[in-house]
Write an enzyme that holds these catalytic residues in place. Structure first.
Site, PDB file in Angstrom:
ATOM      1  N   CYS A   2       0.820  -1.206   0.000  1.00 47.07           N
ATOM      2  CA  CYS A   2       0.000   0.000   0.000  1.00 47.07           C
ATOM      3  C   CYS A   2       0.855   1.259   0.000  1.00 47.07           C
ATOM      4  O   CYS A   2       1.978   1.258   0.512  1.00 47.07           O
ATOM      5  CB  CYS A   2      -0.875   0.034   1.235  1.00 47.07           C
ATOM      6  SG  CYS A   2      -1.826  -1.454   1.494  1.00 47.07           S
ATOM      7  N   ARG A  27       4.813   0.603  -6.113  1.00 50.54           N
ATOM      8  CA  ARG A  27       4.858  -0.207  -4.901  1.00 50.54           C
ATOM      9  C   ARG A  27       3.959  -1.441  -5.020  1.00 50.54           C
ATOM     10  O   ARG A  27       4.085  -2.379  -4.244  1.00 50.54           O
ATOM     11  CB  ARG A  27       4.404   0.631  -3.700  1.00 50.54           C
ATOM     12  CG  ARG A  27       5.328   1.778  -3.385  1.00 50.54           C
ATOM     13  CD  ARG A  27       4.704   2.725  -2.400  1.00 50.54           C
ATOM     14  NE  ARG A  27       4.511   2.138  -1.093  1.00 50.54           N
ATOM     15  CZ  ARG A  27       5.427   2.124  -0.131  1.00 50.54           C
ATOM     16  NH1 ARG A  27       6.594   2.671  -0.329  1.00 50.54           N
ATOM     17  NH2 ARG A  27       5.183   1.570   1.033  1.00 50.54           N
ATOM     18  N   TRP A  75      -2.891  -2.735  -1.572  1.00 55.77           N
ATOM     19  CA  TRP A  75      -2.440  -4.058  -2.008  1.00 55.77           C
ATOM     20  C   TRP A  75      -3.134  -5.023  -1.058  1.00 55.77           C
ATOM     21  O   TRP A  75      -2.794  -5.087   0.129  1.00 55.77           O
ATOM     22  CB  TRP A  75      -0.922  -4.143  -1.898  1.00 55.77           C
ATOM     23  CG  TRP A  75      -0.323  -5.366  -2.502  1.00 55.77           C
ATOM     24  CD1 TRP A  75      -0.071  -5.600  -3.824  1.00 55.77           C
ATOM     25  CD2 TRP A  75       0.143  -6.530  -1.808  1.00 55.77           C
ATOM     26  NE1 TRP A  75       0.519  -6.841  -3.989  1.00 55.77           N
ATOM     27  CE2 TRP A  75       0.651  -7.425  -2.769  1.00 55.77           C
ATOM     28  CE3 TRP A  75       0.170  -6.905  -0.477  1.00 55.77           C
ATOM     29  CZ2 TRP A  75       1.192  -8.660  -2.435  1.00 55.77           C
ATOM     30  CZ3 TRP A  75       0.704  -8.141  -0.138  1.00 55.77           C
ATOM     31  CH2 TRP A  75       1.207  -9.003  -1.112  1.00 55.77           C
ATOM     32  N   ASN A 101      -1.395   2.013   5.724  1.00 56.46           N
ATOM     33  CA  ASN A 101      -0.482   1.027   5.132  1.00 56.46           C
ATOM     34  C   ASN A 101       0.056   0.199   6.275  1.00 56.46           C
ATOM     35  O   ASN A 101       0.538   0.741   7.262  1.00 56.46           O
ATOM     36  CB  ASN A 101       0.661   1.751   4.398  1.00 56.46           C
ATOM     37  CG  ASN A 101       1.781   0.806   3.990  1.00 56.46           C
ATOM     38  OD1 ASN A 101       1.547  -0.391   3.814  1.00 56.46           O
ATOM     39  ND2 ASN A 101       2.981   1.332   3.852  1.00 56.46           N
ATOM     40  N   GLY A 102      -0.016  -1.138   6.138  1.00 55.76           N
ATOM     41  CA  GLY A 102       0.481  -2.010   7.208  1.00 55.76           C
ATOM     42  C   GLY A 102      -0.559  -3.049   7.548  1.00 55.76           C
ATOM     43  O   GLY A 102      -1.513  -3.268   6.785  1.00 55.76           O
ATOM     44  N   GLU A 481      19.472 -15.438  -9.311  1.00 52.64           N
ATOM     45  CA  GLU A 481      18.861 -14.138  -9.619  1.00 52.64           C
ATOM     46  C   GLU A 481      18.274 -14.133 -11.041  1.00 52.64           C
ATOM     47  O   GLU A 481      17.209 -13.548 -11.276  1.00 52.64           O
ATOM     48  CB  GLU A 481      19.907 -13.023  -9.433  1.00 52.64           C
ATOM     49  CG  GLU A 481      19.490 -11.643  -9.911  1.00 52.64           C
ATOM     50  CD  GLU A 481      18.260 -11.045  -9.219  1.00 52.64           C
ATOM     51  OE1 GLU A 481      17.721 -11.669  -8.293  1.00 52.64           O
ATOM     52  OE2 GLU A 481      17.833  -9.960  -9.645  1.00 52.64           O
ATOM     53  N   LYS A 485      14.403 -13.187 -11.889  1.00 50.57           N
ATOM     54  CA  LYS A 485      14.046 -12.105 -12.821  1.00 50.57           C
ATOM     55  C   LYS A 485      13.063 -12.641 -13.856  1.00 50.57           C
ATOM     56  O   LYS A 485      12.071 -12.009 -14.159  1.00 50.57           O
ATOM     57  CB  LYS A 485      15.301 -11.650 -13.538  1.00 50.57           C
ATOM     58  CG  LYS A 485      16.000 -10.382 -13.392  1.00 50.57           C
ATOM     59  CD  LYS A 485      15.645  -9.194 -12.662  1.00 50.57           C
ATOM     60  CE  LYS A 485      14.821  -9.211 -11.458  1.00 50.57           C
ATOM     61  NZ  LYS A 485      15.308  -9.009 -10.182  1.00 50.57           N
ATOM     62  N   GLU A 488       9.473 -13.554 -12.292  1.00 52.78           N
ATOM     63  CA  GLU A 488       8.630 -12.486 -11.745  1.00 52.78           C
ATOM     64  C   GLU A 488       8.041 -11.571 -12.820  1.00 52.78           C
ATOM     65  O   GLU A 488       6.961 -11.042 -12.639  1.00 52.78           O
ATOM     66  CB  GLU A 488       9.332 -11.682 -10.647  1.00 52.78           C
ATOM     67  CG  GLU A 488      10.469 -10.821 -11.078  1.00 52.78           C
ATOM     68  CD  GLU A 488      11.107 -10.060  -9.902  1.00 52.78           C
ATOM     69  OE1 GLU A 488      10.427  -9.772  -8.920  1.00 52.78           O
ATOM     70  OE2 GLU A 488      12.307  -9.750 -10.000  1.00 52.78           O
ATOM     71  N   HIS A 504      21.083 -35.401  -9.444  1.00 54.60           N
ATOM     72  CA  HIS A 504      20.483 -35.937  -8.217  1.00 54.60           C
ATOM     73  C   HIS A 504      18.966 -35.819  -8.226  1.00 54.60           C
ATOM     74  O   HIS A 504      18.338 -35.980  -7.184  1.00 54.60           O
ATOM     75  CB  HIS A 504      21.082 -35.235  -6.998  1.00 54.60           C
ATOM     76  CG  HIS A 504      22.558 -35.463  -6.876  1.00 54.60           C
ATOM     77  ND1 HIS A 504      23.089 -36.683  -6.519  1.00 54.60           N
ATOM     78  CD2 HIS A 504      23.613 -34.652  -7.123  1.00 54.60           C
ATOM     79  CE1 HIS A 504      24.408 -36.596  -6.531  1.00 54.60           C
ATOM     80  NE2 HIS A 504      24.757 -35.372  -6.905  1.00 54.60           N
ATOM     81  N   LYS A 603       6.593  -3.521  -4.850  1.00 51.14           N
ATOM     82  CA  LYS A 603       7.992  -3.090  -4.833  1.00 51.14           C
ATOM     83  C   LYS A 603       8.570  -3.156  -3.432  1.00 51.14           C
ATOM     84  O   LYS A 603       9.705  -3.541  -3.225  1.00 51.14           O
ATOM     85  CB  LYS A 603       8.071  -1.659  -5.375  1.00 51.14           C
ATOM     86  CG  LYS A 603       9.485  -1.085  -5.439  1.00 51.14           C
ATOM     87  CD  LYS A 603      10.303  -1.813  -6.470  1.00 51.14           C
ATOM     88  CE  LYS A 603      11.721  -1.303  -6.586  1.00 51.14           C
ATOM     89  NZ  LYS A 603      12.570  -2.275  -7.306  1.00 51.14           N
TER      90      LYS A 603
HETATM   91  O1  M6R Z   1      13.599  -3.697  -0.991  1.00 52.90           O
HETATM   92  P1  M6R Z   1      14.305  -4.986  -0.800  1.00 52.90           P
HETATM   93  O2  M6R Z   1      15.614  -5.059  -1.516  1.00 52.90           O
HETATM   94  O3  M6R Z   1      14.464  -5.348   0.670  1.00 52.90           O
HETATM   95  O4  M6R Z   1      13.336  -6.069  -1.413  1.00 52.90           O
HETATM   96  C1  M6R Z   1      13.627  -7.430  -1.338  1.00 52.90           C
HETATM   97  C2  M6R Z   1      12.791  -8.219  -2.320  1.00 52.90           C
HETATM   98  O5  M6R Z   1      11.432  -8.050  -2.034  1.00 52.90           O
HETATM   99  C3  M6R Z   1      13.049  -7.815  -3.766  1.00 52.90           C
HETATM  100  O6  M6R Z   1      14.390  -7.973  -4.114  1.00 52.90           O
HETATM  101  C4  M6R Z   1      12.181  -8.659  -4.710  1.00 52.90           C
HETATM  102  O7  M6R Z   1      12.610  -9.978  -4.717  1.00 52.90           O
HETATM  103  C5  M6R Z   1      12.187  -8.070  -6.120  1.00 52.90           C
HETATM  104  N1  M6R Z   1      10.884  -8.206  -6.696  1.00 52.90           N
HETATM  105  C6  M6R Z   1      13.125  -8.744  -7.028  1.00 52.90           C
HETATM  106  O8  M6R Z   1      13.134  -8.190  -8.288  1.00 52.90           O
END
Ligand code: M6R
Length: 608
Positions: A2, A27, A75, A101-102, A481, A485, A488, A504, A603
């Site tokens: 949020c 966000r 959200w 928010n929270g 990573e 990427k 997501e 394995h 985000k």
């Molecule tokens: O803001 P942060 O770096 O703490 O966020 C951590 C993860 O939520 C963030 O890296 C998330 O995995 C991204 N969507 C990756 O692209």
């Protein structure tokens, strides 16, 4: 997660609130709403889906006149993303309106108590308990009432409150959720983060947990839970609004990928002075470093994978054991930590709830905390004993790119810094490796320039049902990573495997035309990874290899090859990841995905 925004001044509030909410879109959200107060009447408008729906409903704000208001992007956590569950929420008597928010953890108990007292609940949200608490406790003084109602809340909140009895005033409150105040002339603001306000004011007050702010057009009064005023510093934001706009690129993600050479340079350059590493104004004593017997790196998502890459640099240069732990696991693992443990925390946003909780857990057990963070003044930055900013600039796309590469670059510097302080590296080797770190921005630029054909490769691979990323050692860290990427933003099932682990179990999944993306940049282990390529090819896989230019053997083995410039192996992740970011981007584009705002993702993950 949020986002909240608030305004009071002499201009119409609604267009400013809508604009602020658009800036917070990154966000992640699934509904939005605003409440605007004119004289003693508050008008609320909410819409599920995109902010465009809210703009249409309010005729771009014209339908909700007034100079004081609050806004929210939701959200969904408690209750579906419907108009009714969207914020703001209003009290039964119409006096109070709240955005939040929270998560209110004790909302079930509070809801039962309030229902028993006759309050009517319209939504399924945890937030709605707040407006009814305000109504229940109201004694004619808004400030006192907000303090009283907040004292009943357990969990996390950034709140914005307006009340018809006090026109022209907004109250903001913060507990474990980000909140900043923007200070203007004849107008003031609050928001979840600076991006929402930077086109209106650069003068920012960072609220701390347990702090409240009473905001009118001419004044901002910050106070604590006893009502006492707290004197706060006004910070000046130096980056420009252009940094948070697309600048001609189709997506923020592409812009941020392209910004990486500059971002990594901005991260590294100020920390190298007269041939040595100066980590901001941090003074980590040699005595303290000598007493460390373990480093734990913790974070979530990509930041965690940056930590997995950094582990190789720290262990190889400092010879201190490094454990990488997902923050969401570490916090509940009863970790073995004492004053000889150094905790390194990575976070782009600096507000990730799981990472914050893990930090607190480790701090309570005696660890010293080093935070590598992008957002200045964020919770994680403030909680740490030592904070190093990545200086990547605002990152808007939900999928991190420059956030990750700058984190890796800082870890490289930290590894060299500790190794030198502990005398585990001789001067010549230190100088050579420092040169290698300084070459990273150029190498990242080369990795971008060397691969104009990635969009064509995306056309070949975008229909895959699954993609496997394999690698060993430092290449494995990058595979982790790379797969994240891809999944997501393209929604293709992508998994990473340590190449040696395939036999394995996972190799059972390899069949004709199964794409396997093989990371082959670590020369020390290349022959082994090549055997794994042979194994998957023998079972019909199509292999896309990422490797360094002169590697002819890979060219003859793989179906497709992406090249990256050769870099020092322990520092290579920041370069090797670049074509994988591009591949994920172009595959997602082929699949028509919402690249900057992937479904279900936020985000800044400010809830557990
Ligand atoms: O803001 P942060 O770096 O703490 O966020 C951590 C993860 O939520 C963030 O890296 C998330 O995995 C991204 N969507 C990756 O692209």
């Amino acid at each position: 997660m949020c986002g909240i925004v608030g305004y009071t001044g002499m201009q119409e509030a609604a267009p400013i609130l809508l604009d602020g909410l658009k800036k917070l879109e990154y966000r992640g959200y699934d509904s939005a709403g605003i409440a605007v107060m004119k004289d003693e009447v508050i008008c609320v408008s909410k819409a599920s889906g995109r902010i465009a729906n809210l703009c249409e409903k309010t005729e771009d704000g014209k339908a909700v006149p007034g100079c004081t208001g609050i806004g929210h992007t939701r959200w969904a956590t408690h209750g579906a993303p419907t108009d009714t569950n969207a914020h703001p929420h209003m009290s039964n008597d119409g006096k109070f309106v709240v955005v939040h928010n929270g998560i209110i953890e004790n909302y079930v108990t509070l809801r039962e108590e309030l229902i028993a007292k006759g309050y009517r609940f319209d939504s399924q949200t945890d937030t709605e308990v707040i407006v009814h608490l305000l109504e229940m406790y109201y004694d004619g003084n808004l400030k006192r009432t907000v303090i009283k109602a907040s004292s009943r809340l357990q969990g996390s909140y950034a709140l914005g409150v307006v009340c018809t009895d006090e026109p022209g005033k907004v109250i903001a409150a913060r507990e474990y959720s980000p909140l900043i105040i923007g200070v203007g002339i004849g107008e003031n603001y609050f928001a979840s983060d600076v991006t929402a306000l930077v086109s209106y004011t650069r003068n920012i007050i960072y609220l701390e947990d347990g702090e409240f702010a009473e905001i009118t057009k001419d004044d901002v009064n910050v106070f604590d839970g006893t009502g006492h005023t707290i004197n706060k510093k006004i910070n000046r934001i130096t980056w420009d609004i252009q940094a948070a706009e697309k600048g001609g690129y189709e997506h923020f993600m592409l812009k941020e990928i392209m910004e990486q050479p500059g971002a990594v340079k901005a991260t590294i350059t100020p920390r190298i002075k007269d041939g040595d590493i100066v980590l901001d104004d941090m003074d980590i004593s040699e005595e303290y470093l000598k007493g460390i017997n373990k480093i734990i790196i913790t974070a979530c998502g990509s930041a965690y994978y940056a930590g997995c890459a950094g582990k190789y640099a720290i262990e190889s240069l400092c010879r201190i054991p490094v454990q990488t732990e997902l923050a969401s696991e570490l916090r509940y693992s009863n970790p073995i930590i004492d004053e000889h443990t150094m905790l390194i925390v990575l976070s782009q946003s600096g507000e990730t709830a799981d990472t914050i909780a893990a930090m607190k857990e480790c701090k309570a057990r005696g660890a010293k905390l080093m935070a590598i963070v992008n957002v200045v003044g964020s919770t994680i930055a403030k909680l740490a004993d030592y904070t190093i900013y990545t200086w990547a600039g605002p990152e808007i796309a939900v999928a991190t790119t420059k956030g990750y590469t700058t984190q890796v670059a800082v870890l490289d510097l930290v590894a060299l810094y500790i190794a030198k302080k502990l005398g585990r590296i001789d001067e010549a080797e230190f100088n050579r490796l420092l040169d290698e770190v300084q070459r990273l921005p150029k190498a990242i630029q080369d990795a971008l320039d060397m691969n104009p054909n990635i969009s064509s490769l995306a056309k070949k691979y975008h229909k895959a049902k699954a993609l496997f990323f394999i690698g060993r050692n430092t290449d494995y860290a990058v595979a982790l990573e790379g797969a994240l990427k891809m999944k997501e933003i393209s929604y293709i099932h992508a998994e990473s495997y340590a190449a040696g682990e395939l036999k394995h179990g996972t190799i059972a999944l390899i069949e004709d035309h199964q794409p396997v993306i093989s990371l082959c940049c670590n020369k020390s282990i290349l022959e082994k990874t090549m055997s794994n390529i042979v194994e998957v090819k023998a079972r019909g896989a199509e292999v896309l290899a990422v490797t360094v230019k002169d590697n002819q053997k890979i060219v003859s083995l793989a179906d497709d090859v992406i090249y990256v410039p050769e870099t020092e192996t322990i520092f290579s992740a920041a370069v090797e990841i670049v074509p994988l970011q591009m591949l994920a981007y172009y595959v997602a584009k082929e699949n028509g995905c919402d690249i900057d705002k992937p479904k279900n993702l936020a985000k800044s993950v400010t809830v557990e």
